[in-house]
Design a protein around this motif. Structure first.
Motif, short mmCIF file in Angstrom:
data_model
loop_
_atom_site.label_atom_id
_atom_site.label_comp_id
_atom_site.label_asym_id
_atom_site.label_seq_id
_atom_site.Cartn_x
_atom_site.Cartn_y
_atom_site.Cartn_z
N ALA A 199 -14.76 5.33 -11.17
CA ALA A 199 -15.35 3.99 -11.19
C ALA A 199 -14.52 3.02 -10.35
N LEU A 200 -13.21 3.10 -10.46
CA LEU A 200 -12.34 2.22 -9.67
C LEU A 200 -12.50 2.50 -8.18
N GLN A 201 -12.69 3.78 -7.83
CA GLN A 201 -12.91 4.12 -6.42
C GLN A 201 -14.24 3.57 -5.92
N VAL A 202 -15.27 3.67 -6.74
CA VAL A 202 -16.58 3.15 -6.37
C VAL A 202 -16.52 1.64 -6.15
N LEU A 203 -15.74 0.97 -7.00
CA LEU A 203 -15.58 -0.48 -6.89
C LEU A 203 -14.58 -0.86 -5.80
N LYS A 204 -14.01 0.17 -5.13
CA LYS A 204 -13.04 -0.04 -4.04
C LYS A 204 -11.83 -0.85 -4.49
N VAL A 205 -11.35 -0.57 -5.70
CA VAL A 205 -10.15 -1.24 -6.21
C VAL A 205 -8.93 -0.63 -5.55
N ARG A 206 -8.10 -1.46 -4.92
CA ARG A 206 -6.90 -0.96 -4.23
C ARG A 206 -5.95 -0.33 -5.25
N GLY A 207 -5.50 0.88 -4.96
CA GLY A 207 -4.62 1.57 -5.89
C GLY A 207 -5.34 2.07 -7.12
N GLY A 208 -6.65 2.31 -7.01
CA GLY A 208 -7.46 2.72 -8.15
C GLY A 208 -6.99 4.00 -8.81
N ILE A 209 -6.53 4.96 -8.00
CA ILE A 209 -6.07 6.23 -8.57
C ILE A 209 -4.83 6.01 -9.42
N THR A 249 0.83 -1.20 0.00
CA THR A 249 0.00 0.00 0.00
C THR A 249 0.86 1.26 0.00
N GLU A 250 1.92 1.23 0.81
CA GLU A 250 2.79 2.40 0.89
C GLU A 250 3.52 2.65 -0.43
N VAL A 251 3.93 1.58 -1.09
CA VAL A 251 4.61 1.73 -2.38
C VAL A 251 3.65 2.30 -3.42
N LEU A 252 2.41 1.79 -3.44
CA LEU A 252 1.39 2.32 -4.34
C LEU A 252 1.13 3.79 -4.06
N ALA A 253 1.06 4.14 -2.78
CA ALA A 253 0.84 5.54 -2.40
C ALA A 253 1.99 6.42 -2.86
N GLY A 254 3.22 5.93 -2.69
CA GLY A 254 4.37 6.70 -3.12
C GLY A 254 4.39 6.91 -4.63
N LEU A 255 4.07 5.87 -5.39
CA LEU A 255 4.00 5.98 -6.84
C LEU A 255 2.93 6.98 -7.27
N THR A 256 1.78 6.93 -6.59
CA THR A 256 0.68 7.84 -6.92
C THR A 256 1.07 9.29 -6.65
N THR A 257 1.65 9.54 -5.48
CA THR A 257 2.08 10.90 -5.14
C THR A 257 3.12 11.39 -6.15
N PHE A 258 4.08 10.54 -6.47
CA PHE A 258 5.13 10.94 -7.42
C PHE A 258 4.54 11.31 -8.77
N LEU A 259 3.61 10.50 -9.26
CA LEU A 259 3.02 10.76 -10.57
C LEU A 259 2.27 12.09 -10.61
N THR A 260 1.64 12.46 -9.48
CA THR A 260 0.87 13.70 -9.47
C THR A 260 1.73 14.94 -9.27
N MET A 261 3.00 14.76 -8.83
CA MET A 261 3.86 15.94 -8.61
C MET A 261 5.13 15.92 -9.45
N ALA A 262 5.27 14.91 -10.32
CA ALA A 262 6.48 14.81 -11.13
C ALA A 262 6.62 15.95 -12.12
N TYR A 263 5.51 16.67 -12.36
CA TYR A 263 5.57 17.83 -13.27
C TYR A 263 6.61 18.84 -12.84
N ILE A 264 6.93 18.89 -11.54
CA ILE A 264 7.87 19.90 -11.03
C ILE A 264 9.26 19.71 -11.64
N VAL A 265 9.58 18.48 -12.06
CA VAL A 265 10.88 18.21 -12.67
C VAL A 265 11.03 18.99 -13.98
N LEU A 266 9.92 19.24 -14.64
CA LEU A 266 9.93 20.01 -15.89
C LEU A 266 9.62 21.49 -15.66
N VAL A 267 8.67 21.76 -14.78
CA VAL A 267 8.20 23.13 -14.60
C VAL A 267 9.22 23.99 -13.87
#
Length: 439
Positions: free
Chosen positions: A184-194, A17-35
């Motif tokens: 939809a993935l959140q509604v279905l409670k899929v782990r790591g849906g985001i 879960t923690e690895v999935l969370a880390g990947l998710t956070t990184f993907l949403t803020m990786a834009y800073i490497v370019l911006v």
């Protein structure tokens, strides 16, 4: 070892879960490497050097936050402060970027001193608890607005300030499809849906040719072109460079904006993760503040502007991140990106935008905790809630909330001797607005 370091079972989480969370956070803020390099490059800073410094500062900040404070909060050079650095300090005021980096270094050291002296903790604890929920929800609206804008769903409009974008454009349609998938993935409670939704949307973006990729490989020499280039003597005014009080004003802005943007982010993410104590305080606050101050010092040495806690950390928390292992994973990914920064744009904005929108929606829940029937509480909370997204600043929202709360508490004759710091903060916010108006 991981269990001992991060107390995973105690917080109801797992390594996966923690690895999935880390990947998710990184993907949403990786834009800073370019911006960030694009913005600081406007100050004539070497773009390759800034890109490397951005990755290094973010990695160090995340490692410190994870290992020292055990919080799922990621850090990186802050948006807003980098624009102030490039366009105001260097561009308008004519301060050399080396001197500006020296000021960032001094502000980081000042953060550390204020933290060890307990001043920053007192400031955080002085913020009324009734505003914490409003800050969290306001940042949720802020995140959602950023997502809607990057998706092209909301655009600038000269008549109404903002308006509906061209939702028939490929980017907007892809983002809307991604939002449906993630929801939809959140509604279905899929782990790591985001995270799954981001990856699926990114693949669709590539299949439709919506991702722009123009890699610019760089050498080790170019990557280190900004390292240790800061000019601390000039930042201290030694040598008579002719900037005078302007340097003090710049230092004040670096200190002030970073402090309150960090407070807002910290409150929002901690509340979302359920890490706040029952009395509303934030455990291990001193360690958290030491982590972000130390990251700013490292960032200035590497060659980038002030490092702050990122509101995008809420995306990782939303998929289950509860410990510092989430932050460590983000740090490892930034460290890996140090050598492949040109490939950071593999994930198009339309793929991460749905995650930001959905996370923003989830962060509305704390609004139910506010006593809207009490004007002393409700009015400041509302002002905080709306001014964060509408002024594009967490610090502004916090300022309006604290000022309104202090004023209404005084009118209602509900002040106590322990409110002295609240009124001191209100006075500082008034001074801040006066300074901004004069500027």
């Amino acid at each position: 070892m991981l269990e001992r370091l991060f107390q995973l079972s105690e917080r109801g989480t797992t390594v996966r879960t923690e690895v999935l969370a880390g990947l998710t956070t990184f993907l949403t803020m990786a834009y800073i490497v370019l911006v960030n390099p694009a913005i600081l490059g406007q100050a004539d800073m070497p773009v390759a050097g800034v890109a490397a410094a951005t990755c290094l500062a973010a990695a160090v900040g995340c490692f410190l936050m994870g290992l020292l404070a055990n919080y799922p909060i990621a850090l990186a050079p802050g948006m807003g402060l980098n624009a102030y650095f490039a366009f105001t300090v260097v561009g308008a005021m004519g301060v050399p970027w080396q001197t500006a980096l020296g000021l960032v270094f001094i502000s980081g050291v000042a953060f550390l001193v204020l933290t060890f002296a307990g001043v920053r903790q007192l400031i955080v604890n002085a913020i009324p608890r009734s505003l914490f929920a409003a800050i969290a929800a306001g940042i949720g609206l802020f995140i959602a607005f950023i997502g809607l804008r990057s998706a092209g769903i909301v655009t600038a409009n000269p008549g109404t300030l903002v308006g509906l974008g061209d939702i028939r454009s490929p980017t907007a349609l892809l983002a809307i499809l991604g939002l449906v998938i993630v929801a939809a993935l959140q509604v279905l409670k899929v782990r790591g849906g985001i995270l799954i939704g981001i990856v699926v949307t990114a693949l669709l973006g590539w299949a439709l040719g919506l991702a722009q990729w123009n890699p610019q490989p760089y050498s080790v020499e170019a990557m280190t072109s900004t390292a240790f280039q800061l000019d601390i003597p000039a930042a201290l005014g030694i040598g008579g460079h002719g900037f005078g009080l302007a340097l003090l004003e710049i230092l004040f802005v670096f200190l002030f904006v970073d402090l309150f943007d960090n407070v807002g982010t910290l409150v929002a993410v901690s509340k979302r993760a359920g890490l706040m104590a029952p009395d509303g305080s934030i455990p291990r606050l001193n360690r958290i503040l030491v982590a972000d101050a130390s990251a700013t010092v490292v960032g200035s040495l590497a060659g980038t502007s002030t490092v702050v806690s990122y509101i995008e950390s809420a995306s990782g928390v939303s998929v289950g991140g509860r410990t510092g292992l989430t932050a460590v994973v983000v740090g490892l990914l930034f460290l890996a990106t140090l050598f492949v920064a040109p490939w950071a744009q593999l994930v198009p904005a339309a793929a991460t935008a749905p995650a930001l929108i959905l996370v923003g929606a989830m962060m509305m829940a704390p609004l139910a905790e506010i006593d809207w029937e009490d004007p002393v509480v409700g009015v400041p909370a509302f002002l905080t809630l709306v001014t964060i997204p509408l002024t594009f600043s967490i610090a502004n929202g916090l300022a309006f909330g604290v000022l309104a709360y202090a004023a209404l508490k005084l009118v209602a004759r509900r002040t106590t001797p322990g409110d002295w710091l609240l009124y001191a903060l209100a006075a500082l916010f008034l001074a801040r607005f006066a300074y901004m108006s004069a500027g």
